[in-house]
Every structure is written in structure tokens, then in C-alpha cells.
Scaffold this active site. Structure first.
Site, short mmCIF file in Angstrom:
data_model
loop_
_atom_site.label_atom_id
_atom_site.label_comp_id
_atom_site.label_asym_id
_atom_site.label_seq_id
_atom_site.Cartn_x
_atom_site.Cartn_y
_atom_site.Cartn_z
N TRP A 1 0.87 -1.17 0.00
CA TRP A 1 0.00 0.00 0.00
C TRP A 1 0.91 1.22 0.00
CZ3 TRP A 1 -0.20 3.71 4.06
CH2 TRP A 1 -1.02 4.82 3.75
N GLU B 1 -3.08 -2.71 -2.52
CA GLU B 1 -4.22 -2.13 -1.78
C GLU B 1 -4.53 -0.70 -2.23
OE1 GLU B 1 -3.43 -1.78 2.39
OE2 GLU B 1 -5.46 -1.12 2.90
N LYS C 1 -7.07 2.89 -2.08
CA LYS C 1 -7.93 3.61 -1.15
C LYS C 1 -8.55 4.80 -1.84
CE LYS C 1 -6.26 5.81 2.53
NZ LYS C 1 -5.47 5.99 3.77
N ASP D 1 -9.58 -3.13 1.77
CA ASP D 1 -9.64 -2.59 3.12
C ASP D 1 -11.04 -2.03 3.29
OD1 ASP D 1 -9.58 -0.59 5.25
OD2 ASP D 1 -7.42 -0.86 5.29
N HIS E 1 -11.70 1.69 2.87
CA HIS E 1 -11.14 2.39 1.72
C HIS E 1 -12.10 2.61 0.56
CE1 HIS E 1 -6.63 1.66 2.79
NE2 HIS E 1 -7.34 2.14 3.80
N HIS F 1 -8.46 -6.30 4.59
CA HIS F 1 -8.09 -5.54 5.77
C HIS F 1 -9.39 -5.20 6.45
CE1 HIS F 1 -3.77 -3.92 4.84
NE2 HIS F 1 -3.83 -5.22 4.99
N ASP G 1 -12.12 6.80 6.75
CA ASP G 1 -11.25 5.66 6.99
C ASP G 1 -10.57 5.81 8.35
OD1 ASP G 1 -9.56 3.48 6.60
OD2 ASP G 1 -8.08 4.66 5.50
N ASP H 1 -10.27 3.81 10.89
CA ASP H 1 -9.60 2.65 11.49
C ASP H 1 -10.02 2.40 12.94
OD1 ASP H 1 -7.72 1.55 9.38
OD2 ASP H 1 -7.20 3.67 9.32
N ASP I 1 -7.03 -4.48 10.13
CA ASP I 1 -6.30 -3.21 9.96
C ASP I 1 -7.04 -2.07 10.63
OD1 ASP I 1 -4.66 -1.17 9.26
OD2 ASP I 1 -5.12 -1.19 7.12
#
Ligand code: RNT
Ligand code: ZN
Length: 417
Positions: free
Chosen positions: A186, A225, A227, A258, A261, A285, A293, A295, A325
């Protein structure tokens, strides 16, 4: 919780599931074989062990300052083992390049070698854990806004060299563990404002990746990956979803999805069946985006449930790698690992308990009411009794009991840091 009670509840659940054609013993075996790839970066807010580690950059951010962050390799290993001891099943550890065992030496990103991960390889073997890997383009003086797509050849070559070397590290891990190491690429490349050379940067990224992947390895697998945007890089992302789908499909590479993303109402679950028709496998992820995003720690929600259900509905358990993630620095970090891992497993369990044969039959014969009714009823079947049994069998705390374990570790270990 009383063993007897758990067993009794399980027996009742087993009968209830048998009535809809589901063998819960077989499901428990399947769940046993689902390994998560635990992301090492939840333990230390994505800082890593470079001697001069600077601030987190690359458009990502860990917010919060809960005490007890792992400050070195020993603390991180201790934390990961603690978390793993509270998660049923056998799991993998996902390392980033910046978590190498560099000692006091400054090893620049374009100098990394398998030897910097030898102690990790030994540690993983001793603890019966397999490793996955990631190149690290962020938090470095040469990160800027563009790494693998940088028009400056010196900077671009630096990151090409870094990523090539990371693949060699991943290969060494794969050989040592006799199981492919899944390596994710990524890069944060993008720009804050209106961008006029979109095509140019993407051409550069494509060329960099082609150079990086020119060496064929047998014991590692490459993932890429995408996003939507990063902080400070809101207007353009070089490695967009379209870019990597095209790249992955044309080069036979694994695309990493992800869950943070994509646009907020986009279904990530829906992407799995399409990807698997054109790319060999899928890497996930699993995260929890809150408005962006962000997380946040993964929980049981519709998104995670649908994701797991799609994996089982596609019969793709052997083709989908499940990594986590998220990086929440505002709560106990070991607790964050345990909550997110157990939530993902609980979602996978519900997916495995789905009476898919009957549901498919209903659907193919146009029985829309029956399909919806059974899907709704499944939500209230006693899957929690099966989950408790899974924890019991794996000798990990059942239900909320793990809260006390995390608290004890906090008193004895993390609060003293
Ligand atoms: C960033 C990506 C990436 C990172 C980790 C640290 O938006 O999700 O996967 O979170 O590599
Ligand atoms: Zn990610």
C-alpha cells in the site's frame, strides 16, 4: 463461566441447527481453520522500530494517547502473545517493514534485508505463528506525497528498491515457515488539491510495480491495496480502486480490500465474487470506518457480517486471506486486538452456520419470501452457544471474561510503561 452450562447450551444449539440441516460440530472444525492475520501496528500506533522513527505520515492517523503503547520489539511481542492468548484459534502476525529488528543501527528503507527479520522468524517459529508482511512507504523523509509514482527518479527508485527488498524479506519468511507469506503493498501516493497529471503518476506507478514484480518468488504472494483518499491527500489517489483492479487482473496479483477504503455506502462484500473471477485470491483488511477511513476497532456489524457471509457463499475460505487493519490509540490496545479479532470470528461463525443450500434453493425457485424469512430467522438462532463452545474448546476466556484478563495485564504490564 461454568463448563457444564456451556456444554448444555451447545447441545441444545446443536439440535436446533440440525433442524435446518447444519452440523455445528463440522462448523466448529471449519472455524478452527480460519486464521486471522493480526496487524502488529495496533500495539504501538503504527510507529515501528526505526531508531529515529518520526511522526506518522502518508495520510493515516492514529488518534488517542491511552497509556501503555509498546515501545520496543520485546514489548510488542509480549503484547501480541497476550492478545493471541485471548483469541480462540491459531493466527498469523502481519508485520510492516518498519518493525524490523534493527537494533540501534539506522537501516534505511532501501537497505532492508531478510536478516533484519531473522529474530522475528525465529520468534514466530517458537510461538507457532506464521508471518505476513508489508512494505512501508510512510513516515520517512522521502515519503512526501508521492513514492512509487514520484517523477523524481531518485525518490522513485528509492521506493522501488525498498519494495523489491521487502519482497525478498517476505520470501525468506515464506521459506522459513513453509507457507506463503502474504505481502501487501500500500502506498499513500496522492495529492491534496486539483491534479492535472493524473495519467502520468499512474503510468509511473504501473511501471514501478512492473519493475518490483519482475522477480518471481514461490514462497510469497503479492497484494496491492487501493484507497479513496488520505488526510492531506484528498483530491487524488494514484493507487485508486480502478487502478489496482486493472493491475491485479492483468498481472494476476491479489487485490487487498480494506473495508475503510471505499465510499461509505459501498458494499465491500459485493466485490469478492467479482474479484475472484479475475484475480487469484483476495486479501482483506477488516476495519471499521466511522465517517471516514478512521480505522476504528472492528465489531460485529452488518458490514463485517456480510463480508464473512460472502466468503462462505463464494466457497472461498481458501482463497481469502483475512487481515485486520485498525489502530485505535484511545483504548487499551490489547483489548482492541481481542475485540476486533473475536468480532471477526463471530461474524465468520454466523456465516458458517448459514443454511446456504436451502437459501440457494429458495432463490433459484423464485421463493423470495421464504429466502428473506429464513435469513431473518438465522439472525436469532443460538449461534452464541456455538461461539462459547468454540472458546471453551480453545481454552480461552468465554464471553466477557477476557475483560478481566486484559485489565490484569494492564495493571501488571502496560500501565508500568
Ligand atoms: C492505509 C492502509 C494500510 C495501512 C497499514 C498500516 O490506509 O489501510 O493498509 O493501514 O499498512
Ligand atoms: Zn489497510
Amino acid at each position: 463461566m461454568k463448563t457444564e452450562l456451556i456444554q448444555k447450551a451447545y447441545e441444545i444449539a446443536k439440535e436446533r441447527y440440525a433442524a435446518i440441516g447444519i452440523d455445528t460440530d463440522a462448523v466448529l472444525e471449519k472455524l478452527q481453520n480460519v486464521s486471522l492475520s493480526l496487524h502488529c501496528w495496533q500495539a504501538d500506533d503504527v510507529v515501528g522500530f526505526e531508531p529515529k522513527a518520526g511522526a506518522l505520515s502518508g495520510g493515516i492517523q492514529a488518534t488517542g494517547n491511552y497509556p501503555g503503547r509498546a515501545r520496543n520489539i520485546e514489548e510488542l511481542r509480549q503484547d501480541v502473545l497476550k492478545a493471541a492468548s485471548l483469541i480462540p484459534g491459531k493466527h498469523r502476525l502481519n508485520l510492516h517493514e518498519i518493525y524490523g529488528d534493527f537494533g540501534d543501527k539506522f537501516v534505511d528503507r532501501d537497505e532492508v534485508e531478510p536478516c533484519h527479520f531473522q529474530s522475528w522468524i525465529d520468534w514466530a517459529k517458537a510461538n507457532d505463528m506464521k508471518l505476513d508482511f508489508n512494505s512501508s512507504s510512510f513516515s520517512h523523509p522521502k515519503s512526501g506525497d508521492l513514492s512509487l509514482s514520484n517523477p523524481n527518479p531518485e525518490i522513485r527508485n528509492f521506493w522501488i528498491e525498498h519494495t523489491k527488498r521487502c519482497r525478498a524479506v517476505a520470501e525468506a519468511m515464506g521459506v522459513a515457515q513453509n507457507d506463503p507469506c502474504i505481502m501487501n503493498v500500500w502506498v499513500h501516493d496522492g495529492s491534496k488539491d486539483l491534479t492535472v497529471n493524473r495519467m502520468y503518476y499512474r503510468e509511473l506507478l504501473k511501471d514501478s510495480l512492473d519493475q518490483i514484480f519482475a522477480t518471481e518468488y514461490k514462497n510469497m504472494k503479492d497484494c496491492i491495496e487501493s484507497k479513496v483518499f488520505g488526510i492531506g491527500l484528498e483530491s487524488y489517489t494514484v493507487g485508486s480502486n480502478d487502478f489496482y483492479i486493472g493491475y491485479g487482473a492483468s498481472r494476476g496479483k491479489i487485490v487487498t480490500l480494506d473495508t475503510g477504503h471505499f465510499h461509505p455506502t459501498e458494499s465491500i462484500a459485493d466485490k469478492i465474487s467479482s474479484l475472484l473471477l479475475y484475480t487469484p485470491e483476495v486479501m482483506l483488511h477488516v476495519s471499521r470506518p466511522v465517517r471516514w477511513d478512521s480505522d476504528h476497532v472492528t465489531i460485529i456489524n452488518d458490514e463485517t457480517l456480510e463480508l464473512c457471509k460472502e466468503i462462505t457463499r463464494c466457497n472461498a475460505l481458501d482463497k481469502v486471506h483475512i487481515g485486520l487493519d485498525y489502530f485505535d490509540a484511545s483504548i487499551n490496545r490489547i483489548g482492541a486486538y481481542v475485540i476486533g479479532s473475536r468480532a471477526t470470528q463471530k461474524c465468520m461463525l454466523q456465516a458458517l452456520l448459514e443454511p446456504i443450500a436451502t437459501l440457494r434453493e429458495y432463490e433459484l425457485s423464485g421463493k423470495g419470501f421464504e429466502r428473506l424469512a429464513l435469513l431473518e430467522e438465522c439472525k436469532s438462532l443460538p449461534w452464541t452457544a456455538v461461539w462459547d463452545m468454540f472458546c471453551l474448546k480453545n481454552d480461552v476466556p468465554v464471553g466477557e471474561e477476557f475483560i478481566a484478563d486484559v485489565q490484569k495485564y494492564e495493571v501488571e504490564v502496560t500501565s508500568k510503561r
